[in-house]
Design a protein around this motif. Structure first.
Motif, short mmCIF file in Angstrom:
data_model
loop_
_atom_site.label_atom_id
_atom_site.label_comp_id
_atom_site.label_asym_id
_atom_site.label_seq_id
_atom_site.Cartn_x
_atom_site.Cartn_y
_atom_site.Cartn_z
N SER A 60 0.80 -1.23 0.00
CA SER A 60 0.00 0.00 0.00
C SER A 60 0.83 1.27 0.00
N GLY A 89 1.87 2.56 -2.64
CA GLY A 89 1.46 3.26 -3.85
C GLY A 89 2.20 2.84 -5.11
N THR A 111 -0.12 2.79 -8.28
CA THR A 111 -0.58 4.15 -8.58
C THR A 111 0.54 4.97 -9.21
N ASP A 165 -4.22 2.86 6.80
CA ASP A 165 -5.41 3.56 6.30
C ASP A 165 -5.68 3.21 4.83
N ARG A 166 -4.63 3.16 4.03
CA ARG A 166 -4.79 2.80 2.61
C ARG A 166 -5.31 1.38 2.46
N LYS A 182 -8.97 1.26 3.33
CA LYS A 182 -9.78 1.85 2.25
C LYS A 182 -9.86 0.91 1.05
N ARG A 183 -8.82 0.10 0.87
CA ARG A 183 -8.80 -0.87 -0.23
C ARG A 183 -9.72 -2.05 0.07
#
Length: 190
Positions: free
Chosen positions: A10, A12, A15, A132-133, A136-137
């Motif tokens: 997570s 990123g 992304t 947190d990521r 949210k995923r």
């Protein structure tokens, strides 16, 4: 040039990779270069970056010597195939990018040494941001615990990377990477 993106779960990686590919016309994700035994994620539909296979087929490919590197991570096997990396060396028109784990970074750098330029980037973020990521995923608390179980091991490998970025702000992260890549390109052209 071959660009390796590594980092904690997570941080990123996908992304950043996807945004770099959109921004840089001569950059492609090295597709069909990795094999895994994990189930496909929803995010994998954007780019077909993995071959999905059974554990039995994966281990047969290991025996046949098809991988530059392979490893078991979070209960699934992952490996990078030799053939696509050999294609990167021959392609002078495009640069390629791929997310690779920290052990793979070392193996691939060794495999490509003297064949083509390799830029390795490690992405990190504070633990609370990573958690947190993952929430949210949609990861469960157990999945989060498993995904972050390697964070200390992975962070210990930062010293083997050309660039280490705390990926909190995507725009800043992309600017750092793009500036660094431009600098490398300029040095190589002189």
């Amino acid at each position: 040039m071959f660009i390796i993106i590594s980092g904690i779960s997570s941080s990123g990686k996908n992304t950043v990779m996807n945004n770099l590919v959109k921004e840089r016309k001569n950059l492609k994700i090295l597709e069909h270069s990795s094999v895994t035994t994990r189930e496909p994620r929803e995010s994998d539909k954007s780019f077909n970056t993995y071959f999905y296979t059974s554990q039995e087929e994966f281990l047969q490919m290991v025996d046949e010597g098809k991988f530059v590197e392979h490893e078991e991570v979070h209960g699934n096997y992952y490996g990078v195939l030799k053939k696509p990396l050999d294609r990167v060396v021959k392609d002078k028109e495009y640069d390629y990018i791929r997310d690779i784990d920290v052990k793979g970074n070392l193996s691939i750098r060794k495999y490509l040494k003297g064949k083509c330029r390799v830029l390795s980037i490690f992405l990190d973020a504070p633990d609370e941001v990573l958690i947190d990521r993952l929430r949210k995923r949609g990861d469960s608390e157990e999945q989060i615990k498993i995904r972050l179980s390697r964070k200390d091991f992975e962070r210990a490998h930062k010293k083997y990377y050309d660039l280490v970025i705390e990926n909190i702000d995507l725009k800043k992260t992309l600017k750092i990477i793009n500036d660094y890549m431009d600098e490398i390109k300029e040095k190589d052209s002189n």
